[in-house]
Design a protein around this motif. Structure first.
Motif, PDB file in Angstrom:
ATOM      1  N   ASP A  68      29.373 147.592  85.651  1.00 47.26           N
ATOM      2  CA  ASP A  68      30.500 148.034  86.452  1.00 47.26           C
ATOM      3  C   ASP A  68      31.748 147.649  85.693  1.00 47.26           C
ATOM      4  O   ASP A  68      31.785 146.649  84.974  1.00 47.26           O
ATOM      5  N   ASP A  69      32.814 148.416  85.851  1.00 43.15           N
ATOM      6  CA  ASP A  69      33.983 148.207  85.004  1.00 43.15           C
ATOM      7  C   ASP A  69      35.240 147.910  85.829  1.00 43.15           C
ATOM      8  O   ASP A  69      36.202 148.655  85.775  1.00 43.15           O
ATOM      9  N   PRO A  70      35.201 146.797  86.599  1.00 43.63           N
ATOM     10  CA  PRO A  70      36.387 146.473  87.383  1.00 43.63           C
ATOM     11  C   PRO A  70      37.423 145.708  86.586  1.00 43.63           C
ATOM     12  O   PRO A  70      38.517 145.428  87.068  1.00 43.63           O
ATOM     13  N   ASN A  71      37.093 145.363  85.315  1.00 42.69           N
ATOM     14  CA  ASN A  71      37.957 144.472  84.530  1.00 42.69           C
ATOM     15  C   ASN A  71      38.622 145.171  83.354  1.00 42.69           C
ATOM     16  O   ASN A  71      38.921 144.551  82.339  1.00 42.69           O
ATOM     17  N   LEU A  76      34.710 140.071  81.848  1.00 37.82           N
ATOM     18  CA  LEU A  76      35.099 139.093  82.857  1.00 37.82           C
ATOM     19  C   LEU A  76      36.491 139.404  83.390  1.00 37.82           C
ATOM     20  O   LEU A  76      37.292 140.062  82.710  1.00 37.82           O
ATOM     21  N   PRO A  77      36.812 138.922  84.598  1.00 35.54           N
ATOM     22  CA  PRO A  77      38.195 139.028  85.074  1.00 35.54           C
ATOM     23  C   PRO A  77      39.132 138.317  84.101  1.00 35.54           C
ATOM     24  O   PRO A  77      38.744 137.354  83.435  1.00 35.54           O
ATOM     25  N   LYS A  78      40.369 138.787  84.024  1.00 39.06           N
ATOM     26  CA  LYS A  78      41.302 138.304  83.006  1.00 39.06           C
ATOM     27  C   LYS A  78      41.466 136.785  83.018  1.00 39.06           C
ATOM     28  O   LYS A  78      41.457 136.144  81.958  1.00 39.06           O
ATOM     29  N   ALA A  79      41.635 136.173  84.196  1.00 40.92           N
ATOM     30  CA  ALA A  79      41.846 134.720  84.258  1.00 40.92           C
ATOM     31  C   ALA A  79      40.649 133.969  83.674  1.00 40.92           C
ATOM     32  O   ALA A  79      40.799 133.030  82.879  1.00 40.92           O
ATOM     33  N   VAL A  85      37.931 132.352  76.424  1.00 42.67           N
ATOM     34  CA  VAL A  85      38.409 132.620  75.065  1.00 42.67           C
ATOM     35  C   VAL A  85      39.202 131.422  74.528  1.00 42.67           C
ATOM     36  O   VAL A  85      39.073 131.054  73.357  1.00 42.67           O
ATOM     37  N   SER A  86      40.016 130.799  75.369  1.00 43.84           N
ATOM     38  CA  SER A  86      40.780 129.626  74.936  1.00 43.84           C
ATOM     39  C   SER A  86      39.850 128.494  74.520  1.00 43.84           C
ATOM     40  O   SER A  86      40.101 127.800  73.524  1.00 43.84           O
ATOM     41  N   PHE A 254      30.903 126.394  82.997  1.00 36.17           N
ATOM     42  CA  PHE A 254      31.304 126.863  84.320  1.00 36.17           C
ATOM     43  C   PHE A 254      32.010 128.214  84.320  1.00 36.17           C
ATOM     44  O   PHE A 254      32.224 128.796  85.388  1.00 36.17           O
ATOM     45  N   ASN A 255      32.390 128.729  83.156  1.00 37.42           N
ATOM     46  CA  ASN A 255      33.160 129.969  83.127  1.00 37.42           C
ATOM     47  C   ASN A 255      32.521 131.113  82.356  1.00 37.42           C
ATOM     48  O   ASN A 255      32.880 132.268  82.565  1.00 37.42           O
ATOM     49  N   LEU A 256      31.583 130.797  81.434  1.00 37.36           N
ATOM     50  CA  LEU A 256      30.976 131.866  80.637  1.00 37.36           C
ATOM     51  C   LEU A 256      29.816 132.472  81.418  1.00 37.36           C
ATOM     52  O   LEU A 256      28.651 132.093  81.245  1.00 37.36           O
TER      53      LEU A 256
END
Length: 588
Positions: A68-71, A76-79, A85-86, A254-256
């Protein structure tokens, strides 16, 4: 900067300790001819090699995964994306920093441990493991998943730093080896993970930013290491990296969270034992052994063992045997090769890999020997030398990000490849024409053209290589590029070192014996001049002139080698095809 300054003052005659800041034709057409004939390579197999090509844009849907392409095309969502990435940028920075952080501390640490004679292993152990283990992470992350491998590499990096807090050289070398193992994975698997998260059209921009972080880590390592050692002690150089590694691991854990169907999730429906059975242990052993042996030979050759010695020749031969064994295993034995050999039959994959290899050889030779020229021929201090390297850092940053922005805007890269090649050739050619009368303003700008061209090529070749292969191979192809880059840096500077040393010795022998009539005194001067540039200022002016002239000839030989290899890199890059840079992860 600090790295090069330190190297100039103490180790410039033996540049076998390589610091990689972050890193390619006969037979190229063979796979296409074989595919046409149909007897050597099937047409079905060959189709996968042209996936995404502008000449053949019909996608093979079985190689895609649908999300699905909601981003906006991202995984992933931008935040959440920016957070992950950081952390990957931080991992890249730590990996690069740890490769150079000991450059200003080698003498201090070796003296404290009373191991001056084994000083080189403190840095070499990290670099050997970092280069040798690069190729295996792509396939491992395909089997076990990016998050699992990244967490493992973070753990290895942290444990390695912890082991380095020791009073034993043996444990320090072991700790550095383990840290290099983890650090190489943080860099390469981090790059693969960004390819899972970001569409190819935008991928170049993010890779440019990652290259900046890697470059800053390489450039600041020696400086940061020196400050920490002076204020807290050298052991804190390793202690302070442990919490940073923990932070990277926590953020990734926790984020990937990749979307369902992503190849970055690894094999589905299999337990750990089933996954282990899929690992190509024999191929991995052969490849790691081959790289470890040849890189050890390259690192020690000319410094600890002669290039013509039986030991050096034995190491080269043994490496060739293991490499041959690896190729045989991958082609005929392994069901899931750690690096699919057939990918090198892809014109763009092979061309981009060779481009990386030759460019890295040449650029690293200039990055090392231009400072040597400034120190030995122009008699510059370490600080003066370092200042002249600052503009190159900015040019590398601009080149990486600029290439990414160009590809994001146009979706193309071939014309930029040609432009970068012209820039690199002209830049290295200018370096070959350097004279002691070079104006001060040119000293500051000398490395900029070649640095710009090289940084553009690093980003271009990675995207070209990924775009040229089916989505399921993106991790393996990323491993291929990092392997060519890391071995290119080591072999390139080692070859340049051999050329430099031979020319320097010949010129010193010829010129010193012509001036100094006492053979014993002349030989003593030659031996001292070969050991350190600081000796130049202690001899009469006539001898000084002869020594500086000899150093100039040696550096020029290294520059000619750099020009030849960069030219080969540019020629290799012309064989890359223009492939489509898709604007979403579904590659449509």
């Amino acid at each position: 900067m600090t790295k090069d300054n330190k190297t100039n003052n103490h180790h410039h005659l033996h540049p076998n300790i390589i610091h990689d800041p972050s890193s390619e034709t006969s037979g190229i057409i063979a796979s296409e001819l074989a595919a046409e004939d149909g007897t050597l390579i099937s047409q079905d197999s060959f189709k996968s090699h042209t996936y995404g090509s502008i000449e053949s844009e019909t996608p093979t849907t079985t190689e895609n995964y649908e999300i699905d392409d909601p981003n906006g095309g991202y995984a992933l969502p931008k935040a959440q994306l920016y957070t992950v990435v950081s952390s990957l940028f931080m991992a890249s920075y730590l990996s690069a920093l740890d490769a150079t952080v000991v450059t200003t501390l080698l003498t201090l640490i070796a003296s404290d441990l009373k191991e001056i004679k084994n000083i080189s292993w403190i840095a070499t152990s990290y670099l050997l493991s970092s280069s040798a283990f690069q190729p295996i992470f792509g396939k491992l992350s395909d089997i076990f998943g990016r998050k699992f491998i990244l967490m493992g590499c973070t753990f290895l990096f942290g444990i390695g730093c912890f082991i380095c807090v020791t009073d034993s050289l043996v444990w320090l070398v072991i700790g550095r080896f383990i840290t290099g193992w983890g650090g190489s994975g943080l860099t390469s698997v981090g790059t693969m993970t960004m390819s899972d998260l970001i569409p190819l059209r935008d991928r170049g921009l993010y890779q440019g930013l990652a290259n900046i972080c890697f470059g800053l880590g390489s450039a600041s390592g020696g400086f940061i290491g020196g400050i920490i050692a002076d204020t807290l002690g050298w052991k804190y150089v390793f202690i302070l990296q442990i919490p940073l590694a923990i932070i990277v691991g926590v953020v990734i854990q926790f984020n990937l969270n990749l979307p369902e169907g992503s190849p970055g999730l690894g094999a589905h429906g299999q337990d750990i034992w089933q996954k282990l059975k899929r690992v190509d242990f024999l191929g991995s052993f052969c490849l790691i052994s081959a790289l470890m042996i040849i890189l050890t030979a390259a690192s020690l050759g000319g410094r600890d063992i002669a290039y013509t010695s039986k030991l050096f020749l034995f190491l080269c031969g043994l490496s060739a045997i293991f490499l041959g064994g690896f190729i045989y295993v991958e082609a005929y034995i392994s069901e899931e090769p750690i690096i699919p050999i057939h990918l090198l039959g892809n014109r763009t994959v092979l061309a981009s890999s060779l481009t990386n290899w030759f460019y890295t050889m040449g650029i690293f030779a200039t990055m090392f020997y231009v400072p040597v020229y400034y120190t030995s021929v122009l008699d510059m201090s370490a600080s003066e030398n370092g200042l002249r390297l600052v503009p190159n850092l900015f040019s590398i940053s601009m080149g990486s990000v600029g290439a990414g922005l160009y590809m994001k805007h146009t979706g193309k890269y071939y014309k930029l490849t040609v432009f970068a090649g012209i820039l690199a050739i002209l830049g290295v050619y200018k370096i070959t024409t350097i004279t002691p009368d070079i104006p001060t303003w040119q000293q500051f700008l000398l490395l900029i053209p070649s640095g710009l061209g090289y940084s553009c090529i690093l980003t271009i070749t990675l995207l070209a290589l990924i775009a040229a292969t089916p989505f399921k191979y993106q991790a393996c192809t990323t491993s291929i590029q990092y392997t060519f880059r890391s071995t290119g840096s080591t072999l390139g500077v080692s070859a340049a070192s051999a050329i430099f040393q031979n020319i320097l010795a010949q010129q010193l022998t010829k010129k010193i014996y012509a001036i100094v009539k006492d053979p014993k005194q002349a030989q003593d001067i030659i031996n001292e001049a070969l050991e350190s540039t600081n000796f130049i200022n202690t001899v009469p002016k006539a001898v000084q002139k002869a020594i500086r002239s000899s150093y100039e000839s040696g550096c020029r030989g290294a520059f000619y080698f750099a020009f030849a290899t960069v030219t080969l890199g540019v020629v290799s890059s012309l064989f890359m095809r223009e492939h489509k840079l898709h604007s979403n992860l579904n590659r449509d």
